[in-house]
Motif scaffolding. Sequence first.
Motif, PDB file in Angstrom:
ATOM      1  N   LEU A 151      15.671 -11.488  10.411  1.00 33.62           N
ATOM      2  CA  LEU A 151      15.189 -11.230  11.064  1.00 33.62           C
ATOM      3  C   LEU A 151      16.973 -10.033  11.141  1.00 33.62           C
ATOM      4  CD1 LEU A 151      14.028 -12.432  13.902  1.00 33.62           C
ATOM      5  CD2 LEU A 151      12.890 -11.326  12.883  1.00 33.62           C
ATOM      6  N   PRO A 152      16.410  -8.502  11.845  1.00 38.01           N
ATOM      7  CA  PRO A 152      17.381  -7.156  11.839  1.00 38.01           C
ATOM      8  C   PRO A 152      18.378  -8.272  12.093  1.00 38.01           C
ATOM      9  CG  PRO A 152      15.408  -6.460  11.754  1.00 38.01           C
ATOM     10  CD  PRO A 152      14.860  -7.862  12.055  1.00 38.01           C
ATOM     11  N   LEU A 153      19.584  -7.018  12.158  1.00 33.51           N
ATOM     12  CA  LEU A 153      20.093  -8.194  13.219  1.00 33.51           C
ATOM     13  C   LEU A 153      20.232  -7.264  14.157  1.00 33.51           C
ATOM     14  CD1 LEU A 153      23.051  -9.842  13.450  1.00 33.51           C
ATOM     15  CD2 LEU A 153      24.664  -7.901  12.538  1.00 33.51           C
ATOM     16  N   ALA A 154      20.332  -6.217  14.568  1.00 35.74           N
ATOM     17  CA  ALA A 154      20.057  -5.428  15.346  1.00 35.74           C
ATOM     18  C   ALA A 154      18.735  -6.153  17.411  1.00 35.74           C
ATOM     19  CB  ALA A 154      18.935  -3.864  15.433  1.00 35.74           C
ATOM     20  N   ARG A 155      18.285  -6.415  16.831  1.00 32.35           N
ATOM     21  CA  ARG A 155      17.145  -7.411  16.835  1.00 32.35           C
ATOM     22  C   ARG A 155      17.903  -8.232  18.213  1.00 32.35           C
ATOM     23  NH1 ARG A 155      12.271  -9.857  15.851  1.00 32.35           N
ATOM     24  NH2 ARG A 155      10.984  -8.073  14.465  1.00 32.35           N
ATOM     25  N   PHE A 156      19.188  -8.781  18.097  1.00 29.35           N
ATOM     26  CA  PHE A 156      20.259  -9.798  18.459  1.00 29.35           C
ATOM     27  C   PHE A 156      21.420  -9.004  19.211  1.00 29.35           C
ATOM     28  CE2 PHE A 156      18.825 -11.880  14.761  1.00 29.35           C
ATOM     29  CZ  PHE A 156      18.247 -12.914  15.800  1.00 29.35           C
ATOM     30  N   VAL A 157      21.352  -8.009  20.072  1.00 30.12           N
ATOM     31  CA  VAL A 157      22.041  -6.929  20.489  1.00 30.12           C
ATOM     32  C   VAL A 157      21.235  -6.133  21.414  1.00 30.12           C
ATOM     33  CG1 VAL A 157      23.850  -7.072  18.849  1.00 30.12           C
ATOM     34  CG2 VAL A 157      22.471  -4.951  19.136  1.00 30.12           C
ATOM     35  N   THR A 158      22.193  -6.113  22.897  1.00 26.44           N
ATOM     36  CA  THR A 158      21.294  -5.180  24.171  1.00 26.44           C
ATOM     37  C   THR A 158      21.179  -3.857  23.398  1.00 26.44           C
ATOM     38  OG1 THR A 158      23.541  -4.987  24.400  1.00 26.44           O
ATOM     39  CG2 THR A 158      21.918  -6.806  25.722  1.00 26.44           C
ATOM     40  N   PRO A 159      20.044  -2.960  23.768  1.00 27.09           N
ATOM     41  CA  PRO A 159      19.807  -1.926  23.563  1.00 27.09           C
ATOM     42  C   PRO A 159      21.578  -1.211  23.692  1.00 27.09           C
ATOM     43  CG  PRO A 159      17.968  -2.424  25.026  1.00 27.09           C
ATOM     44  CD  PRO A 159      19.280  -3.366  24.924  1.00 27.09           C
TER      45      PRO A 159
END
Length: 395
Positions: free
Chosen positions: A73-81
């Motif tokens: 999955l894209p790493l960006a999924r796991f951080v806050t916006p």
Amino acid sequence: MEQPEETPGILAALGLNDVSSVQQFAELKSYLENLVEHANALVVAVDRSRRVTVWNGAVARLTGVDRSAALGLPLARFVTPEVATPLAALLTRTLAGEAVEGFDLPLARAGGGEARVAFNTAPIRDTAGHVDGVVAIGQDQTRLRHLEAAAEQAEKMAGLGRLAAGIVHEVNNPLVAVTMYADSLYTKWSDGHGDPGDLEKIAGIREAGLRIQQLARDLAAYARPSAGKEEALELAPLLDQATLICKPAFKEVDAVVQRDFRAVPLVAGSRSALTQVFVNLVTNAAQAVKRGGTIRLGLHFDGGHVRVSVADDGEGMTPEIQGHLFEPFFTTRPGRGVGLGLATVKGIVERHGGTVVVESAPGEGTRVTVNLPARLVSPQVKVPLRSPGSTPHSR
Ligand SMILES: Nc1ncnc2c1ncn2[C@@H]1O[C@H](COP(=O)(O)OP(=O)(O)O)[C@@H](O)[C@H]1O
Ligand SMILES: [Mg+2]
């Protein structure tokens, strides 16, 4: 034996071409994977399309997201916006071949809340030297941040303590003179000889002086509450004394004071500091009740703790107010208080190893309970403090 599918290129690069080398390689691979999985650091890697390729145990524990749920999955999924943009910039820099140190990334923690993690990133290069991914190794800084914040707070308190001591010294002495002269002029002129207007002004001077003295004292108590030596204390007389000190406050509103005191063990602490705790709580209760309201004082023992409660049937508090109660200078009674009462209470009680619990509902009233560790387990048995040689029954 077959070679693992993904390995021929690497094998060739490593010069491995026989079966035993392949086996050694597989072992090495599994060893390294294990090492990463169990490393005492947060290890994440992504490929060129920024999808997760490595997600070790520490990351899974911190975020509550399993490796299997994260891979691909894209790493960006796991951080806050809010951190998505800086994260994208970080990955771009690293994919361009630059190693980045000390990148601060907040991550959502499994049990709720946020972990502050400092990451160092490095490009992962293929055998031809092209960057085909990014590895990020991080350390959870949350604890460190807390310690830093606590140290900073302690330093501030020490500074405030020195400031308060200075104020008390410089302000108190002249103020004592002001209030004393005002007192004596008031007495002299209150027999009807003086001008009634002057008399009123003198009363005003005296009252203003007393108020500044009280502020200086509150400030000193908040900043330096540890004053007073520790002794074994019976809390009932302390509570009664605090009630006596507060008498003017609850007489002003005709409040009824009820006591429900049980036999409780002694508590180790500073007499003056704990008296101040109870004075603050009873004063708050007296300020909260309506005319003719009731203040109930409780003294109980349970679970190794002596519990002192001060309950009133007054105005109560909204959850918003309850959220700020213990902050220094938080007050909803400007002019009457400066908002140091409960901040001081909390500081003193915590220094005694205790806790403060507030239960309140708007319109229904408030109960504040102070839990202090009992010095002795069985009620009514008294032992002098700091004399381990004596027996419980020697007095
Ligand atoms: N028994 C109580 N009932 C209702 N509100 C209270 C009570 N005790 C404290 N509070 C609220 O908490 C605030 C802070 O209390 P405190 O720290 O003692 O400061 P102060 O009394 O100087 O305002 C008060 O202004 C009031 O809003
Ligand atoms: Mg108060």
